[in-house]
Design an enzyme around this catalytic site. Structure first.
Site, short mmCIF file in Angstrom:
data_model
loop_
_atom_site.label_atom_id
_atom_site.label_comp_id
_atom_site.label_asym_id
_atom_site.label_seq_id
_atom_site.Cartn_x
_atom_site.Cartn_y
_atom_site.Cartn_z
CG ASP A 164 -2.15 0.75 1.14
OD1 ASP A 164 -2.14 1.77 0.45
OD2 ASP A 164 -3.15 0.35 1.78
CG ASP B 163 -4.03 6.28 0.89
OD1 ASP B 163 -5.01 5.57 1.20
OD2 ASP B 163 -3.80 7.38 1.42
CD GLU C 205 -8.66 5.32 -0.93
OE1 GLU C 205 -9.52 5.12 -0.07
OE2 GLU C 205 -7.59 5.92 -0.69
CG ASP D 226 -10.78 3.98 4.76
OD1 ASP D 226 -10.13 3.95 5.81
OD2 ASP D 226 -10.28 4.23 3.64
O1 TEU Z 1 -8.76 6.88 2.49
C1 TEU Z 1 -9.19 7.91 1.72
C2 TEU Z 1 -10.50 8.51 2.05
O2 TEU Z 1 -10.76 9.63 1.63
C3 TEU Z 1 -11.45 7.78 2.87
O3 TEU Z 1 -11.99 6.63 2.52
C4 TEU Z 1 -11.71 8.38 4.16
O4 TEU Z 1 -11.62 7.41 5.16
C5 TEU Z 1 -13.09 8.96 4.15
O5 TEU Z 1 -13.17 9.89 3.11
C6 TEU Z 1 -13.38 9.67 5.41
O6 TEU Z 1 -14.74 9.96 5.47
C7 TEU Z 1 -7.43 6.52 2.45
C8 TEU Z 1 -7.17 5.36 3.38
O7 TEU Z 1 -7.86 4.23 2.92
C9 TEU Z 1 -7.53 5.77 4.78
O8 TEU Z 1 -7.45 4.72 5.69
C10 TEU Z 1 -6.61 6.90 5.16
O9 TEU Z 1 -6.99 7.42 6.41
C11 TEU Z 1 -6.64 8.03 4.13
O10 TEU Z 1 -6.56 7.58 2.79
C12 TEU Z 1 -5.45 8.94 4.33
O11 TEU Z 1 -4.27 8.28 3.97
#
Ligand code: TEU
Ligand code: CA
Length: 468
Positions: free
Chosen positions: A95, A195, A245, A320
């Site tokens: 990741d 990410d 993502e 998430d």
């Molecule tokens: O997540 C990105 C993201 O924007 C989300 O899914 C976030 O949790 C949501 O918008 C909040 O409401 C990624 C990762 O998967 C997450 O775990 C991290 O916290 C985030 O990026 C930052 O690196």
């Protein structure tokens, strides 16, 4: 293409298996459980970050991209995991959190120490302490800017204040990140998850957003396709399995990210189908899922991606998101039926299915009732914000019970014994009470379980061209 008949399994390292009795999942713990994953039949394992980190956002705040955080293990443990997974026919996907680093990363520390070269690795702007450069909001709540008094500058953080956004317009940053990919390639990693990678390109001039939180300026930003293509080609990962993502993205952009001719990524996650229970698009305003909209979204994305040779990652769950069986189904009386129906829906679509740890057991939401049970930085921030907005404590807790990311992060339920068989110690996050009935040991032993249903779907995909 090499990934169209594959299935990916996501491991949230901190919650998968604790091998040394400190209550925190780790890399040797994953190695211990590889036989289980092989039995399930998955092809790739996406491991969430275990790199050196202050763990403010559970590892999505990386302080060193090529070192292992001691909480999770050592480099030897990683080598062993890659080797043991390989023996069982499974490839590792790591990741890459390349939109931002932890403020403890040495680049940021040198920026703070006044080195102009490293300040240009991030998005710093001059300004007065009471006037942030723009009105943009952090995705975890509050302003997206933090002031550094001794520099008289602000830095941008789209996520937590400890996660500073990198400046991708600086070619040195892009070179550093290519080197990270080269390092993990040499280790034998077979793929990468990127990410929030559609947020990497910010406009040259930053301006206030009078319609929203700022995302329209930096989502699928000006140079994103160019930078992704360059990263993939220069690091030589165009034949690797890669998934980006994509936060608040569009179909047109996702076609471009994944059409093989563009040489960007193998596939993308989008989240539109996981907002059908957001009232007015607000994650913190709950409503029941709108299943009509859900079906329309799936149709639009399935047909739109297929028409232009794009490729989706298809999924319900990740670290998430709340658990799908609780969110879209009935997690008590019809738990088995709900979990199997949801699995069928995802696995019979065009795209590469992703299974999040425990989904194959029909694991449920945490059903916490007190704020002290939560750990996630986003949940703790929003609990305060909801109270400030006038919600009662009970109302705020009811919202968190449905929306908190901790719902997906509870320890993997291995057995009905103490701590769900995840650890000999009290886990960092409590498992829901139902682990006594819902666990891997009983699911593997029961031919009618959700586990065996997933196993059949995975086999079916690998041998049935029509399903792909
Ligand atoms: O997540 C990105 C993201 O924007 C989300 O899914 C976030 O949790 C949501 O918008 C909040 O409401 C990624 C990762 O998967 C997450 O775990 C991290 O916290 C985030 O990026 C930052 O690196
Ligand atoms: Ca541990």
């Amino acid at each position: 293409m090499h990934f169209q008949n594959k299935v990916v399994y996501q491991i949230y390292t901190k919650s998968f298996m604790d091998s040394n009795g400190d209550g925190i999942g780790d890399i040797p713990g994953v190695t211990q459980r590889l036989d289980y994953l092989q039995e399930l039949g998955v092809d790739y394992l996406w491991m969430t970050p275990f790199f050196k980190s202050p763990l403010k956002d559970n590892g999505y705040d990386v302080a060193d991209y090529t070192a292992i955080d001691p909480v999770f293990g050592t480099m030897e443990d990683v080598d062993e995991l890659i080797a043991q997974a390989g023996k069982r026919g499974m490839g590792l996907m790591f990741d890459m959190v390349f939109n931002h680093t932890s403020t403890e990363h040495r680049w940021f520390q040198r920026a703070l120490a006044g080195e102009r070269e490293y300040q240009d690795y991030y998005i710093f702007r001059d300004g007065a302490p009471d006037a942030p450069p723009t009105n943009w909001e952090s995705k975890f709540g509050g302003s997206a800017w933090e002031y550094v008094p001794h520099l008289k500058k602000w830095y941008l953080h789209l996520f937590d204040v400890s996660q500073a956004d990198l400046n991708w317009d600086n070619s040195k940053v892009r070179e550093e990140l290519k080197n990270v990919l080269r390092f993990w390639k040499r280790k034998g990693v077979k793929g990468f998850r990127f990410d929030v990678v559609n947020l990497i390109s910010k406009p040259a001039v930053l301006e206030d957003d009078h319609e929203g939180d700022g995302r329209r300026f930096y989502t699928d930003g000006p140079h994103v396709h160019e930078y992704l293509h360059e990263l993939v080609m220069d690091a030589g990962i165009d034949n690797y399995i890669t998934v980006g993502e994509m936060s608040s993205t569009s179909l047109d952009n996702c076609v471009r990210y994944t059409n093989p001719e563009e040489k960007e990524l193998s596939m993308v996650f989008n989240f539109h189908h996981l907002k059908v229970d957001y009232k007015d698009g607000d994650k913190w305003a709950v409503m029941p899922p709108d299943f009509g909209v859900l079906k329309e979204l799936f149709c639009t994305w399935q047909e739109g991606m297929q028409a232009h040779q794009g490729w989706n990652a298809v999924f319900w769950c990740n670290h998430d998101q709340p658990r799908a069986v609780s969110r879209f189904g009935d997690d008590e009386r019809y738990r088995l039926e709900s979990a199997k129906m949801l699995a069928t829906c995802i696995h019979l679509m065009r795209g590469t299915p992703y299974i999040f740890q425990g989904e194959e057991l029909g694991m449920t939401n945490a059903h916490y009732t007190a704020i002290s049970q939560y750990r996630d930085v986003e949940s703790l921030n929003y609990y305060k914000i909801l109270l400030e907005r006038g919600k009662t404590k009970q109302e705020a807790l009811d919202i968190l019970a449905q929306r908190s990311r901790d719902n997906g992060r509870t320890p993997m339920q291995w057995t009905g014994e103490a701590n769900a068989g995840f650890s000999t110690a009290v886990p960092w996050l409590a498992p829901p009470e139902n682990y006594k009935a819902i666990n891997a040991q009983s699911a593997v032993a029961d031919g009618q379980s959700v586990f065996h249903f997933y196993q059949k779907l995975i086999r079916l995909r690998s041998v049935t061209a029509a399903l792909r």
